[in-house]
Design an enzyme around this catalytic site. Sequence first.
Site, short mmCIF file in Angstrom:
data_model
loop_
_atom_site.label_atom_id
_atom_site.label_comp_id
_atom_site.label_asym_id
_atom_site.label_seq_id
_atom_site.Cartn_x
_atom_site.Cartn_y
_atom_site.Cartn_z
N GLU A 1 -9.28 -0.89 -2.27
CA GLU A 1 -8.71 0.79 -2.43
C GLU A 1 -10.04 1.08 -1.73
O GLU A 1 -10.47 1.91 -1.04
CB GLU A 1 -8.66 1.33 -3.54
CG GLU A 1 -7.68 1.08 -3.86
CD GLU A 1 -6.54 1.23 -3.81
OE1 GLU A 1 -6.63 2.66 -2.79
OE2 GLU A 1 -5.30 1.35 -3.73
N CYS B 1 0.86 -1.45 -0.21
CA CYS B 1 0.02 0.45 -0.24
C CYS B 1 1.16 1.12 0.08
O CYS B 1 1.68 1.74 0.72
CB CYS B 1 -0.74 0.40 1.17
SG CYS B 1 -2.24 1.06 1.19
N HIS C 1 -10.66 1.37 1.96
CA HIS C 1 -9.86 2.64 2.70
C HIS C 1 -10.77 3.78 2.56
O HIS C 1 -10.47 4.59 3.45
CB HIS C 1 -8.75 3.53 1.35
CG HIS C 1 -7.04 2.61 1.17
ND1 HIS C 1 -6.32 3.29 2.40
CD2 HIS C 1 -6.25 1.90 0.94
CE1 HIS C 1 -5.40 2.74 2.07
NE2 HIS C 1 -5.14 2.17 1.15
#
EC number: 3.5.1.88
Length: 187
Positions: A150, A107, A153
């Site tokens: 993603e 990441c 996140h």
Amino acid sequence: MANQLQVPKQKLAKPPLAIHTLGDRVLRQGSKQISGINDEVRKLAQQMLQTMYSADGIGLAAPQVGVNKRMIVVDIDPENAARPPLVLINPLIKQFSSDLAVDQEGCLSVPSIYADVRRPERVVATYRDLNGRPVTLEATGLLARCIQHEIDHLDGVLFVDRVENQIALAPQLVEKGFAVRDVQVRA
């Protein structure tokens, strides 16, 4: 305006956005829906892509650049100029496969840390494109993994939270200057 942004797949000496790292509270906040797609949203998407390419990434979420909005950019083949990147606005995973796969993840917000994460092999995601049109995307393999990573996140979850072997992860984090207490185990 066309859905595809014209962003060269190259590193910039000075990327437009700074990437926040593990320990920064902005990464733990839930993101807000984008209510309308306008030039500001398109500019953010362009800057996110430029920043992602500059960092040799294949995905980036708005919270990673300090923006509390539900948008991600993905390009699992950044070396292929003919394959356009994806911009997913307000993405939501509607369906996960029951088949799981373990693979190594990294990441941009946890640089130099790599660890195995178990995720569904296939997902069906819905999102809005840059014209505001609804899109349904079935993804498998690396694309499915990247989309899940993603979207995590956007909900304040980092891949290190999903690592099953936290005992092996801890020394890596300490070696790279991260605090183990910043991991919120979800494996």
